[in-house]
Design an enzyme around this catalytic site. Sequence first.
Site, PDB file in Angstrom:
ATOM      1  N   ARG A 107     -40.557  49.657 -29.886  1.00 36.72           N
ATOM      2  CA  ARG A 107     -39.103  49.405 -29.866  1.00 36.72           C
ATOM      3  C   ARG A 107     -38.486  50.397 -30.836  1.00 36.72           C
ATOM      4  O   ARG A 107     -38.841  50.432 -32.006  1.00 36.72           O
ATOM      5  CB  ARG A 107     -38.793  47.973 -30.300  1.00 36.72           C
ATOM      6  CG  ARG A 107     -37.321  47.777 -30.651  1.00 36.72           C
ATOM      7  CD  ARG A 107     -36.940  46.342 -30.867  1.00 36.72           C
ATOM      8  NE  ARG A 107     -36.925  45.610 -29.611  1.00 36.72           N
ATOM      9  CZ  ARG A 107     -36.322  44.437 -29.441  1.00 36.72           C
ATOM     10  NH1 ARG A 107     -35.685  43.857 -30.430  1.00 36.72           N
ATOM     11  NH2 ARG A 107     -36.369  43.825 -28.270  1.00 36.72           N
TER      12      ARG A 107
ATOM     13  N   HIS B 249     -34.012  48.451 -21.582  1.00 30.30           N
ATOM     14  CA  HIS B 249     -34.744  47.278 -22.083  1.00 30.30           C
ATOM     15  C   HIS B 249     -35.523  46.626 -20.924  1.00 30.30           C
ATOM     16  O   HIS B 249     -35.188  45.536 -20.473  1.00 30.30           O
ATOM     17  CB  HIS B 249     -33.754  46.296 -22.711  1.00 30.30           C
ATOM     18  CG  HIS B 249     -34.394  45.246 -23.558  1.00 30.30           C
ATOM     19  ND1 HIS B 249     -35.745  45.230 -23.843  1.00 30.30           N
ATOM     20  CD2 HIS B 249     -33.865  44.155 -24.194  1.00 30.30           C
ATOM     21  CE1 HIS B 249     -36.014  44.179 -24.603  1.00 30.30           C
ATOM     22  NE2 HIS B 249     -34.899  43.515 -24.830  1.00 30.30           N
TER      23      HIS B 249
ATOM     24  N   GLN C 248     -37.250  42.963 -20.948  1.00 31.17           N
ATOM     25  CA  GLN C 248     -36.233  41.911 -20.831  1.00 31.17           C
ATOM     26  C   GLN C 248     -35.947  41.611 -19.360  1.00 31.17           C
ATOM     27  O   GLN C 248     -35.912  40.453 -18.938  1.00 31.17           O
ATOM     28  CB  GLN C 248     -34.942  42.401 -21.515  1.00 31.17           C
ATOM     29  CG  GLN C 248     -33.765  41.467 -21.364  1.00 31.17           C
ATOM     30  CD  GLN C 248     -33.939  40.206 -22.177  1.00 31.17           C
ATOM     31  OE1 GLN C 248     -34.307  40.257 -23.338  1.00 31.17           O
ATOM     32  NE2 GLN C 248     -33.692  39.062 -21.576  1.00 31.17           N
TER      33      GLN C 248
ATOM     34  N   ASP D  11     -24.163  40.189 -22.948  1.00 32.72           N
ATOM     35  CA  ASP D  11     -24.959  40.612 -24.107  1.00 32.72           C
ATOM     36  C   ASP D  11     -23.973  40.893 -25.234  1.00 32.72           C
ATOM     37  O   ASP D  11     -22.758  40.964 -25.006  1.00 32.72           O
ATOM     38  CB  ASP D  11     -25.776  41.871 -23.728  1.00 32.72           C
ATOM     39  CG  ASP D  11     -26.716  42.336 -24.849  1.00 32.72           C
ATOM     40  OD1 ASP D  11     -26.956  41.559 -25.802  1.00 32.72           O
ATOM     41  OD2 ASP D  11     -27.219  43.476 -24.769  1.00 32.72           O
TER      42      ASP D  11
ATOM     43  N   CYS E   4     -29.523  37.920 -22.867  1.00 32.33           N
ATOM     44  CA  CYS E   4     -30.849  38.310 -23.353  1.00 32.33           C
ATOM     45  C   CYS E   4     -31.146  37.715 -24.722  1.00 32.33           C
ATOM     46  O   CYS E   4     -32.308  37.544 -25.068  1.00 32.33           O
ATOM     47  CB  CYS E   4     -30.970  39.834 -23.389  1.00 32.33           C
ATOM     48  SG  CYS E   4     -29.708  40.617 -24.408  1.00 32.33           S
TER      49      CYS E   4
ATOM     50  N   ARG F 234     -39.945  35.713 -21.301  1.00 27.64           N
ATOM     51  CA  ARG F 234     -40.398  36.970 -21.901  1.00 27.64           C
ATOM     52  C   ARG F 234     -41.905  36.895 -22.122  1.00 27.64           C
ATOM     53  O   ARG F 234     -42.623  37.860 -21.917  1.00 27.64           O
ATOM     54  CB  ARG F 234     -39.702  37.240 -23.234  1.00 27.64           C
ATOM     55  CG  ARG F 234     -38.188  37.326 -23.169  1.00 27.64           C
ATOM     56  CD  ARG F 234     -37.705  38.503 -22.382  1.00 27.64           C
ATOM     57  NE  ARG F 234     -38.102  39.781 -22.970  1.00 27.64           N
ATOM     58  CZ  ARG F 234     -37.630  40.300 -24.098  1.00 27.64           C
ATOM     59  NH1 ARG F 234     -36.687  39.678 -24.756  1.00 27.64           N
ATOM     60  NH2 ARG F 234     -38.070  41.466 -24.547  1.00 27.64           N
TER      61      ARG F 234
HETATM   62  N1   CP Z   1     -33.880  39.834 -26.126  1.00 27.58           N
HETATM   63  C1   CP Z   1     -34.647  40.431 -27.048  1.00 27.58           C
HETATM   64  O1   CP Z   1     -35.242  41.497 -26.834  1.00 27.58           O
HETATM   65  O2   CP Z   1     -34.746  39.737 -28.206  1.00 27.58           O
HETATM   66  P1   CP Z   1     -35.372  40.250 -29.564  1.00 27.58           P
HETATM   67  O3   CP Z   1     -34.477  41.347 -30.096  1.00 27.58           O
HETATM   68  O4   CP Z   1     -35.376  39.044 -30.462  1.00 27.58           O
HETATM   69  O5   CP Z   1     -36.756  40.772 -29.305  1.00 27.58           O
HETATM   70  N1  NVA Z   2     -28.180  45.250 -26.445  1.00 28.15           N
HETATM   71  C1  NVA Z   2     -28.910  44.557 -27.482  1.00 28.15           C
HETATM   72  C2  NVA Z   2     -30.099  43.864 -26.924  1.00 28.15           C
HETATM   73  C3  NVA Z   2     -30.922  43.109 -27.928  1.00 28.15           C
HETATM   74  C4  NVA Z   2     -32.115  42.447 -27.328  1.00 28.15           C
HETATM   75  C5  NVA Z   2     -29.311  45.543 -28.572  1.00 28.15           C
HETATM   76  O1  NVA Z   2     -29.771  46.631 -28.232  1.00 28.15           O
HETATM   77  O2  NVA Z   2     -29.165  45.207 -29.741  1.00 28.15           O
END
Ligand code: CP
Ligand code: NVA
Length: 312
Positions: A110, A137, A140, A232, A272, A300
Amino acid sequence: MQVSDKLKGRDFISIHDYSADEVAYLLEVGLELKKLQKQSVPHPLLAGKTLGMIFQKSSTRTRVAFEVGMYQLGGYALFLSPKDIQLGRGETVKDTALVLSRMLDGIMIRTFAHDEVLELAHWASIPVINGLTDLLHPTQVIGDLMTAQEHKGRLQGLKLVYIGDGNNVAHELLYGCAKVGMDMTIACPPGFEPDSQVLAMARQDAQFSGARLEVVENPWEAIKGADVVYTDVWASMGQEGEAEEKEKQFLSYQINQALLAAANPDAIVMHCLPAKRGKEITDEVMDGPQSVVFYESENRLHAHKAIMAVTM
Ligand code: CP
Ligand code: NVA
């Protein structure tokens, strides 16, 4: 349970890279693994295997799902914080990939720049899984498609309406919907539209499935006929400095009871998470009967297990 080895060794960087059949297979494996886990049937498909997890951004769901998922599959997952590994001190992505490939069976990452994931995957000889970038993502969206399938009984022909920022989640939803034949409409304020290249590539994918992908400004117009209403955060990780300004621009893009009432009466609400309650979604909607947000979080786990089980 056995999984096919046709996807073994593949990276998982975006749903765009997978065929419609391959996406359907991932969903099928995820739902099967969920069943086994609910019935307490052991499923050590990755016994003895290891996954390294590099997190350059915070995470609750992704981290826990990969770590617990790997344990349930009989393998082991290592959390690699940039504070502790040499990548954080300037060791190159290439060297990191070459080293980790000699010790691990898979890498989840990530990070901010999508190119970093592409570079890691280029140099690694083991599968690389994209656990979120500024652009996409995908883990997700596999969980989200599983959730929609479970709650609506199908995917093809549904209409998903995403209201908010044209961000990484919106981009991957475009790819996901295009593959499975779900129509998708994004409603966002001017200047916050999804990336035009992602939209164009998703539209190419959609030619095969028949999905219609649209971007509009008016949330009230977008939400008509919605089977799935998705939102989101308005400011993603890394955009904290813009949060206050964005709140003003996104005021009329909140999913509240009034807006939701304009969707189909049996529409489900997705997010999400993490959510900024009271901003992009109200408590009433998030805790209300149409919300499936915590089912999404749970899925997930099952989705990530499927991704690992078929690629590693
Ligand atoms: N939705 C999601 O990816 O959550 P986290 O940032 O907690 O991993
Ligand atoms: N769009 C958000 C998703 C988090 C899971 C971010 O990138 O922070």
